[in-house]
Design a protein around this motif. Structure first.
Motif, PDB file in Angstrom:
ATOM      1  N   SER A  51       0.840  -1.196   0.000  1.00  0.00           N
ATOM      2  CA  SER A  51       0.000   0.000   0.000  1.00  0.00           C
ATOM      3  C   SER A  51       0.878   1.250   0.000  1.00  0.00           C
ATOM      4  O   SER A  51       0.413   2.335  -0.294  1.00  0.00           O
ATOM      5  CB  SER A  51      -0.977  -0.011   1.176  1.00  0.00           C
ATOM      6  OG  SER A  51      -0.307  -0.337   2.351  1.00  0.00           O
TER       7      SER A  51
ATOM      8  N   GLU B 216      -4.296  12.074  -5.720  1.00  0.00           N
ATOM      9  CA  GLU B 216      -5.590  12.711  -5.537  1.00  0.00           C
ATOM     10  C   GLU B 216      -5.433  13.701  -4.384  1.00  0.00           C
ATOM     11  O   GLU B 216      -4.810  13.394  -3.372  1.00  0.00           O
ATOM     12  CB  GLU B 216      -6.671  11.675  -5.211  1.00  0.00           C
ATOM     13  CG  GLU B 216      -8.058  12.250  -5.403  1.00  0.00           C
ATOM     14  CD  GLU B 216      -9.163  11.291  -4.990  1.00  0.00           C
ATOM     15  OE1 GLU B 216      -8.884  10.100  -4.772  1.00  0.00           O
ATOM     16  OE2 GLU B 216     -10.311  11.758  -4.870  1.00  0.00           O
TER      17      GLU B 216
ATOM     18  N   ILE C  61      -6.514  14.617  -1.703  1.00  0.00           N
ATOM     19  CA  ILE C  61      -7.261  14.382  -0.463  1.00  0.00           C
ATOM     20  C   ILE C  61      -6.253  14.138   0.645  1.00  0.00           C
ATOM     21  O   ILE C  61      -6.492  13.412   1.587  1.00  0.00           O
ATOM     22  CB  ILE C  61      -8.211  13.169  -0.586  1.00  0.00           C
ATOM     23  CG1 ILE C  61      -7.450  11.953  -1.115  1.00  0.00           C
ATOM     24  CG2 ILE C  61      -9.393  13.499  -1.474  1.00  0.00           C
ATOM     25  CD1 ILE C  61      -8.236  10.666  -1.030  1.00  0.00           C
TER      26      ILE C  61
ATOM     27  N   PRO D  38       0.333   5.392   8.494  1.00  0.00           N
ATOM     28  CA  PRO D  38       0.827   4.097   8.026  1.00  0.00           C
ATOM     29  C   PRO D  38       1.913   4.239   6.957  1.00  0.00           C
ATOM     30  O   PRO D  38       2.521   3.260   6.573  1.00  0.00           O
ATOM     31  CB  PRO D  38      -0.414   3.433   7.416  1.00  0.00           C
ATOM     32  CG  PRO D  38      -1.586   4.270   7.796  1.00  0.00           C
ATOM     33  CD  PRO D  38      -1.052   5.643   8.050  1.00  0.00           C
ATOM     34  N   PHE D  39       2.139   5.456   6.478  1.00  0.00           N
ATOM     35  CA  PHE D  39       3.038   5.630   5.340  1.00  0.00           C
ATOM     36  C   PHE D  39       4.273   6.448   5.677  1.00  0.00           C
ATOM     37  O   PHE D  39       5.051   6.795   4.792  1.00  0.00           O
ATOM     38  CB  PHE D  39       2.272   6.282   4.183  1.00  0.00           C
ATOM     39  CG  PHE D  39       0.999   5.569   3.901  1.00  0.00           C
ATOM     40  CD1 PHE D  39       1.009   4.367   3.221  1.00  0.00           C
ATOM     41  CD2 PHE D  39      -0.203   6.045   4.387  1.00  0.00           C
ATOM     42  CE1 PHE D  39      -0.163   3.671   3.001  1.00  0.00           C
ATOM     43  CE2 PHE D  39      -1.378   5.350   4.167  1.00  0.00           C
ATOM     44  CZ  PHE D  39      -1.358   4.167   3.475  1.00  0.00           C
TER      45      PHE D  39
ATOM     46  N   LYS E  35      -1.379   9.173   1.616  1.00  0.00           N
ATOM     47  CA  LYS E  35      -2.343   8.472   0.784  1.00  0.00           C
ATOM     48  C   LYS E  35      -3.780   8.920   1.064  1.00  0.00           C
ATOM     49  O   LYS E  35      -4.719   8.371   0.519  1.00  0.00           O
ATOM     50  CB  LYS E  35      -2.255   6.965   1.012  1.00  0.00           C
ATOM     51  CG  LYS E  35      -0.876   6.372   0.872  1.00  0.00           C
ATOM     52  CD  LYS E  35      -0.295   6.545  -0.501  1.00  0.00           C
ATOM     53  CE  LYS E  35      -1.079   5.733  -1.511  1.00  0.00           C
ATOM     54  NZ  LYS E  35      -0.647   6.054  -2.870  1.00  0.00           N
ATOM     55  N   GLY E  36      -3.931   9.846   1.995  1.00  0.00           N
ATOM     56  CA  GLY E  36      -5.265  10.390   2.219  1.00  0.00           C
ATOM     57  C   GLY E  36      -6.197   9.515   3.023  1.00  0.00           C
ATOM     58  O   GLY E  36      -7.392   9.498   2.763  1.00  0.00           O
ATOM     59  N   CYS E  37      -5.685   8.801   4.011  1.00  0.00           N
ATOM     60  CA  CYS E  37      -6.588   7.993   4.837  1.00  0.00           C
ATOM     61  C   CYS E  37      -7.245   8.853   5.909  1.00  0.00           C
ATOM     62  O   CYS E  37      -8.352   8.565   6.348  1.00  0.00           O
ATOM     63  CB  CYS E  37      -5.857   6.823   5.484  1.00  0.00           C
ATOM     64  SG  CYS E  37      -4.526   7.263   6.618  1.00  0.00           S
ATOM     65  N   GLY E  38      -6.542   9.890   6.345  1.00  0.00           N
ATOM     66  CA  GLY E  38      -7.121  10.778   7.353  1.00  0.00           C
ATOM     67  C   GLY E  38      -6.953  10.291   8.780  1.00  0.00           C
ATOM     68  O   GLY E  38      -7.498  10.893   9.709  1.00  0.00           O
ATOM     69  N   CYS E  39      -6.192   9.230   8.980  1.00  0.00           N
ATOM     70  CA  CYS E  39      -6.007   8.721  10.352  1.00  0.00           C
ATOM     71  C   CYS E  39      -5.357   9.775  11.247  1.00  0.00           C
ATOM     72  O   CYS E  39      -5.693   9.901  12.422  1.00  0.00           O
ATOM     73  CB  CYS E  39      -5.128   7.471  10.340  1.00  0.00           C
ATOM     74  SG  CYS E  39      -5.981   6.045   9.670  1.00  0.00           S
TER      75      CYS E  39
ATOM     76  N   VAL F 275      -5.719  12.899  11.114  1.00  0.00           N
ATOM     77  CA  VAL F 275      -6.675  13.944  11.472  1.00  0.00           C
ATOM     78  C   VAL F 275      -7.472  13.521  12.699  1.00  0.00           C
ATOM     79  O   VAL F 275      -7.695  14.309  13.620  1.00  0.00           O
ATOM     80  CB  VAL F 275      -7.631  14.228  10.293  1.00  0.00           C
ATOM     81  CG1 VAL F 275      -8.487  15.432  10.609  1.00  0.00           C
ATOM     82  CG2 VAL F 275      -6.851  14.444   9.019  1.00  0.00           C
ATOM     83  N   ALA F 276      -7.875  12.262  12.681  1.00  0.00           N
ATOM     84  CA  ALA F 276      -8.671  11.773  13.811  1.00  0.00           C
ATOM     85  C   ALA F 276      -7.836  11.728  15.087  1.00  0.00           C
ATOM     86  O   ALA F 276      -8.357  11.829  16.191  1.00  0.00           O
ATOM     87  CB  ALA F 276      -9.221  10.391  13.496  1.00  0.00           C
TER      88      ALA F 276
ATOM     89  N   GLN G 102      -5.622  18.436   9.165  1.00  0.00           N
ATOM     90  CA  GLN G 102      -6.863  18.307   8.417  1.00  0.00           C
ATOM     91  C   GLN G 102      -6.627  17.548   7.129  1.00  0.00           C
ATOM     92  O   GLN G 102      -5.484  17.389   6.697  1.00  0.00           O
ATOM     93  CB  GLN G 102      -7.459  19.696   8.113  1.00  0.00           C
ATOM     94  CG  GLN G 102      -7.998  20.410   9.340  1.00  0.00           C
ATOM     95  CD  GLN G 102      -9.140  19.654  10.027  1.00  0.00           C
ATOM     96  OE1 GLN G 102      -9.862  18.889   9.390  1.00  0.00           O
ATOM     97  NE2 GLN G 102      -9.292  19.866  11.326  1.00  0.00           N
TER      98      GLN G 102
ATOM     99  N   PHE H 177     -12.086  16.114   3.167  1.00  0.00           N
ATOM    100  CA  PHE H 177     -12.716  15.435   4.303  1.00  0.00           C
ATOM    101  C   PHE H 177     -12.311  16.152   5.587  1.00  0.00           C
ATOM    102  O   PHE H 177     -11.950  15.514   6.563  1.00  0.00           O
ATOM    103  CB  PHE H 177     -12.289  13.971   4.369  1.00  0.00           C
ATOM    104  CG  PHE H 177     -12.739  13.162   3.179  1.00  0.00           C
ATOM    105  CD1 PHE H 177     -13.983  12.543   3.174  1.00  0.00           C
ATOM    106  CD2 PHE H 177     -11.930  13.041   2.054  1.00  0.00           C
ATOM    107  CE1 PHE H 177     -14.411  11.814   2.080  1.00  0.00           C
ATOM    108  CE2 PHE H 177     -12.351  12.314   0.951  1.00  0.00           C
ATOM    109  CZ  PHE H 177     -13.595  11.699   0.958  1.00  0.00           C
ATOM    110  N   ASN H 178     -12.335  17.477   5.543  1.00  0.00           N
ATOM    111  CA  ASN H 178     -11.878  18.157   6.753  1.00  0.00           C
ATOM    112  C   ASN H 178     -12.981  18.220   7.806  1.00  0.00           C
ATOM    113  O   ASN H 178     -14.142  17.894   7.539  1.00  0.00           O
ATOM    114  CB  ASN H 178     -11.257  19.521   6.436  1.00  0.00           C
ATOM    115  CG  ASN H 178     -12.255  20.544   5.944  1.00  0.00           C
ATOM    116  OD1 ASN H 178     -13.437  20.484   6.297  1.00  0.00           O
ATOM    117  ND2 ASN H 178     -11.799  21.471   5.132  1.00  0.00           N
TER     118      ASN H 178
END
Lengths: 155, 567, 319
Positions: free
Chosen positions: B439, B481, B483, B503-504, B526-530, B532-533, B541, B545-546
């Motif tokens: 991935s 992308e 994101i 993860p990256f 890769k834009g998973c957003g982990c 951010v959470a 952000q 998906f902010n």
């Protein structure tokens, strides 16, 4: 539970449930359920996120406090995350948040986490069905300040 | 900033949506939503007619956000984004609402609820759309060279696969010689040809290829960077050589399990593994007369649950080899099941039996026992069909063990930021759909580094990984992308949560204008957003998906409950 | 002990080993101890130590970030965990702090003491540690109070009476006994055993009282964000004006943010003007984190915080 003593519960009550679904597995699983025409209750509203790991617990707390009747977080099965690890964080966070919400007296059914893969259209439909029925049985969520779901037909 | 003007396009999808959801009602409802400047319904929004209507309305109403309520973004998002782009609207100002798969198709018997749900989904979509921002896709160039780690069959094949396309390849091999594990193998299944006959020409091609630099006696010491721009430190004889490559192929293989503690291995000199057996006779030892081969040694047990995949084949191959040289030899294969899959292996299994090799099944609960003092003299085993114990004379006992992950896989896995599975082998991005990729972009895997693979499998995986690795290199640029995550350095307090979860390895704490803060490398994200959470302050952000966008959706959904617009 | 402390501070300031020292001094009344910042040797004699030195001073070390030199700090065992976390969470370099560990034999909970004595703390002129009990002076009269009557909750199950990672130490803890059966998670477990609706009622009653003064946040060592999520305007997680119905969001989100960070220093509860038992909320998370993820905040420098870490075989009820 709230509904038993509530005049807002009863037959016409339709819970409103927020669903977070990860783009790669669960959202695809929901799509598959659609393509397969699997019928299910119409109480869930999906917000698509790229990974269940994006769902910050603040969203769950806020949604429930704003009076939504339940929050369901769907992600890939552990080990199958598109980002390899995101759902492991979802899992830890989910465990802890569920306990915390329960500790402050919020019914555990109102916040749930499930793993639904892209091939599990049927599991998605079953999950929606189960969660909806569980929450319907609880009756409206009554967060602090006494907000509650609207009467049926009032939307 | 110009006023936000949202256009909403509600699709009937013929009868697919319109047959259940009362589209005109949804359209009328959408007109009442904040910032909505234009709403229309289309029979098929994805048709040329629908798409040109989107383009026209953007121009006519000065739309700066577009919402399409139709099917699923997983199939149709690129199409609608393109329509926006054609009309001069940044494609990230488009938002998708799914009222088919998630609504009309699954609530076919309840048009009222389905219509209500569609309205709310549109309301949520519009709420998010209002806060969409134009994005630039991050583009980075790819250094036209590749690193292949491991000079076995897989690594050499992958290197040739790349080099033959004109790509510069660095092949790093730890040993002083190319060939990998099969150098120790005497003959190859199924034709019994000498390993050298296969290995030598391959190694020759690699050594003589203009585009391949072979680094023998070398190890990868460190890897930094990301797809297109990896910095690799290769160490040989204490000297570190720095290389720049655009892609990496992991072909480090695996090693044979040395089953210390099982069947008195390492205690008795004539109890050997299959590889040791091969080596012994490669050196011209006499063919023994009584041989007992025990399969599944250290495999399919609680500590190591997997099947070695071709150990049975190896046992059959070597049993035949003995019988062909010494027809009078007694050869027993004690097994749990014989995995003789496919055409050739099953044929060899039959041929082994015709040659007089005896296959006996043993019970893992009651495994064979090696008898003898100082050396193995016989093997006692419970004969399951006869229901009694028998004793087989043994001049030599050969233990068939699986390949196991290399000890330094964890080190490599950390360096490359790619995962290992439970058994210590490298874990591909997707078991079925992305079997030779990680991935982490720009890193690929082939051969037994992933799990035990025989030569044809290693070769085809090597072809595949070379093909995959050549894509970004030949394109010359990678585009992500938009994101990706972005840290607001002014408010980041550098707690490091984001660094831990990524993860990256795309987030690092770095000194910048606002002191030490988290910084995201968009080429790696890769834009998973982990992250951010995991960020308590909200400094981190994710574009598209902010928090503001998602919170506005929650607020929109809860609208009747709170009596106010969320946000 | 105070002499030893003062001497050490004089020495360290004199050497230039630190720029200033953070300890405790007496406040406007004897029972009221406040933090004290000693920048000059001549002020060292104001430093005190005793069972009323309640504050967790760790948060103040963040000031040292902008100094060239170091900051010295008096650290009780419990507060030492905050230092570990601050270092771990990249807020301060360990070598920017001079930790002076102090052996602590238990801290007084002023609210408990007021209840036991029946007088306000303002009338207490001295509290002295005497092994198993405190000698409390009120209006010239000295009375003995068993420690089990007035100790802060966290002291009952104290695991580290002395800082475990110190540069200097003021000595060893003298053993003492507390005549109490109370266990670390008693209060949490009592709540857990209540029926759901009663727990709901309990917490709603607590949250309703909150006036959102933010004292819990301001005092918390773990709330070091440059900009608190609640202060953001984009997006706004809470209404511009503190609506009582959003109190629960405030406290639950705070709890979530402190999960894995909270070291149970009890400062939030101590400063809460309306006595919300916040400690129980955080304690619940600590309990679950220990049980589910085998993690305790502030114990080791090199462990990964539990919510940004995982094990492949973490408990999974979500299948």
């Amino acid at each position: 539970m709230a509904s038993e003593s509530s005049d807002e519960g009863g037959n016409g009550y339709e819970p409103k449930i927020l669903v977070f679904a990860c783009n790669w597995c669960s959202y695809a699983g929901a799509d598959l359920a659609g393509v397969s025409r699997l019928q299910m209750p119409a109480n869930c509203r999906i917000i698509r996120v790229m990974c269940s790991g994006r769902v910050r617990p603040e969203f769950v707390v806020t949604a429930l406090s704003k009076g939504l009747d339940g929050v369901l977080v769907l992600g890939c099965h552990p080990g199958e995350c598109h980002y390899s690890e995101g759902n492991y964080f979802t899992r830890r966070r989910g465990l802890l948040l569920k306990n915390l919400l329960q500790f402050v007296g919020i019914e555990p059914e109102r916040f749930q986490v499930r793993w639904v893969s892209a091939s599990e259209g049927a599991k998605f439909a079953d999950t929606v069905e189960q969660v909806t029925e569980q929450i319907r049985a609880l009756g409206p969520n009554r967060p602090q300040g006494g907000m509650h779901s609207t009467e049926p037909g009032d939307r | 900033m110009p006023k936000t003007r949202v256009g909403v396009f509600v699709c009937h999808c013929g009868n697919n949506i319109g047959g259940v959801v009362r589209v005109p009602e949804v359209v009328e409802y959408a007109r009442t939503l904040p910032n909505v400047a234009c709403v229309e319904d289309n029979l098929y929004t994805c048709s040329e007619e629908g798409l040109s209507s989107i383009r026209e309305q953007i121009a006519e109403h000065g739309l700066n956000r577009v919402v399409v309520a139709s099917c699923t973004p997983r199939t149709h998002e690129p199409l609608f984004r393109e329509a926006c782009e054609q009309a001069g609207l940044n494609k990230y100002l488009f938002e998708f609402v799914n009222i088919r798969e998630h609504c009309s198709w699954v609530h076919m018997h309840d048009p009222a609820m389905a219509t209500q749900k569609a309205k709310e989904l549109v309301r949520m979509g519009v709420a998010k759309a209002r806060f969409l921002e134009p994005q630039e896709e991050f583009e980075s160039s790819v250094f036209p060279a590749a690193l292949v780690i491991g000079g076995g069959v897989a690594g050499m094949t992958a290197a040739l696969g790349l080099a033959n396309q004109g790509i510069q390849v660095h092949l790093v091999e730890r040993d002083q010689e190319l060939g990998g594990l099969i150098r120790e193998v005497r003959t190859l299944f199924p034709a019994g040809q000498a390993t050298e006959e296969v290995l030598q020409p391959l190694a020759e091609q690699v050594r003589n290829h203009r585009q391949i630099t072979v680094h023998l006696g070398s190890e990868v010491e460190d890897v930094g960077g990301f797809i297109g721009d990896f910095d690799v430190a290769v160490k040989a004889d204490g000297q570190v050589n720095n290389l720049k490559v655009g892609a990496v192929i992991v072909a480090t293989g695996a090693e044979e399990l040395k089953p210390t503690g099982l069947y008195r291995y390492s205690e008795l000199g004539n109890v050997v593994t299959q590889l040791e057996f091969e080596e012994r006779f490669k050196r011209g030892a006499d063919v023994p007369r009584d041989v007992v081969i025990i399969n599944c040694v250290g495999a399919r047990i609680p500590e190591r649950t997997y099947c070695g995949r071709f150990c049975c084949t190896t046992a059959i191959k070597n049993a035949i080899w003995i019988k062909e040289r010494e027809p009078e030899a007694s050869v027993f294969v004690l097994h749990r099941d014989v995995m003789a899959y496919g055409v050739q292996i099953e044929e060899s299994y039959r041929r082994a039996m015709e040659l007089g090799v005896r296959f006996l099944r043993y019970d893992p609960e009651n495994p064979p026992q090696i008898l003898g003092d100082g050396r193995a003299e016989a093997v006692r085993v419970q004969h399951q069909l006869m229901g009694k114990e028998i004793v087989l004379p043994a001049e030599l006992v050969v233990l068939t063990t699986p390949l196991v992950a290399r000890d330094d896989n964890p080190r490599l896995s950390k360096m490359l930021k790619v995962p290992l599975g439970g058994e210590g082998f490298f874990l591909e991005a997707h078991l079925k759909l992305r079997p030779i990729e990680f991935s982490t972009d720009g890193v690929y895997v082939c051969g037994s580094a992933r799990y035990p693979a025989n030569i044809p499998e290693s070769v085809s995986q090597a072809y595949a990984s070379a093909a995959k690795a050549s894509i970004p290199i030949r394109e010359g640029v990678v585009r992500a992308e938009a994101i990706t995550a972005l840290c607001d350095e002014r408010t980041c307090s550098a707690c490091g949560n984001c660094v831990e979860v990524c993860p990256f390895g795309a987030v690092e704490l770095q000194e910048g204008r606002f002191g030490r803060t988290a910084q995201v490398n968009p080429a790696q994200c890769k834009g998973c957003g982990c992250c951010v959470a995991a960020c308590p302050s909200g400094a981190m952000q994710q574009s598209g998906f902010n928090d503001r966008q998602l919170l506005s959706m929650i607020g929109a959904l809860a609208e009747e409950m709170t009596g106010g617009v969320g946000e | 002990m105070e002499d030893k402390l003062q001497e050490l501070v004089v020495e360290l300031l004199g050497d230039g080993a630190m720029e200033y020292f953070i300890g405790y001094r007496q406040g406007f009344e004897p029972s009221h101890v406040v933090p004290c910042f000693v920048t000059d040797k001549s002020e060292a004699d104001r430093l005190i130590w005793g069972p009323l030195c309640l504050q967790n001073l760790s948060k103040y070390v963040l000031q040292a970030r902008d100094l060239d030199g170091k900051v010295g700090l008096l650290v009780k065992g419990c507060d030492a965990r905050a230092i570990v976390e601050l270092v771990k969470q990249h807020q301060i370099e360990r070598d920017k702090i001079v930790v002076v560990g102090v052996p602590c034999e238990g801290q007084v909970d002023p609210r408990k003491m007021e209840q036991v004595l029946g007088v306000s703390m303002e009338q207490v002129t001295d509290v002295e540690d005497a092994g198993d009990e405190f000698l409390v002076k009120v209006g010239g009269e000295v009375s003995k109070l068993g420690k089990e009557q007035v100790l802060r909750d966290k002291c009952f199950y104290c695991k580290h009476p002395t800082s475990f990672d110190y540069d200097y130490t003021l000595g060893e803890v003298q053993p003492f006994t507390i005549d109490s059966e109370s266990e670390e998670y008693d209060a949490v477990e009592k709540l857990e055993e209540l029926p759901l609706e009663e727990r709901r009622a309990y917490w709603l009653k607590q949250f309703e009282r909150c006036i959102r003064c933010n004292a819990c946040r301001e005092v918390c060592y773990g709330c070091y964000c440059k900009e608190c999520i609640f202060d953001r305007t984009d997006p706004r997680w809470l209404d511009r004006t503190p609506l009582p119905r959003e109190n629960e969001i405030y406290h639950l989100i705070r709890a979530v943010h402190l999960a894995g960070r909270c070291i149970d220093c009890g400062e939030c509860e101590r400063v809460c003007p309306v006595n919300i038992p916040l400690g129980r909320l955080y304690k619940k998370l600590q309990k679950d984190i220990a049980e589910l993820f085998d993690y305790e905040a502030g114990m080791e420098y090199d462990t990964v915080p539990p919510l940004v870490d995982f094990e492949l075989d973490d408990q999974d009820p979500f299948l």
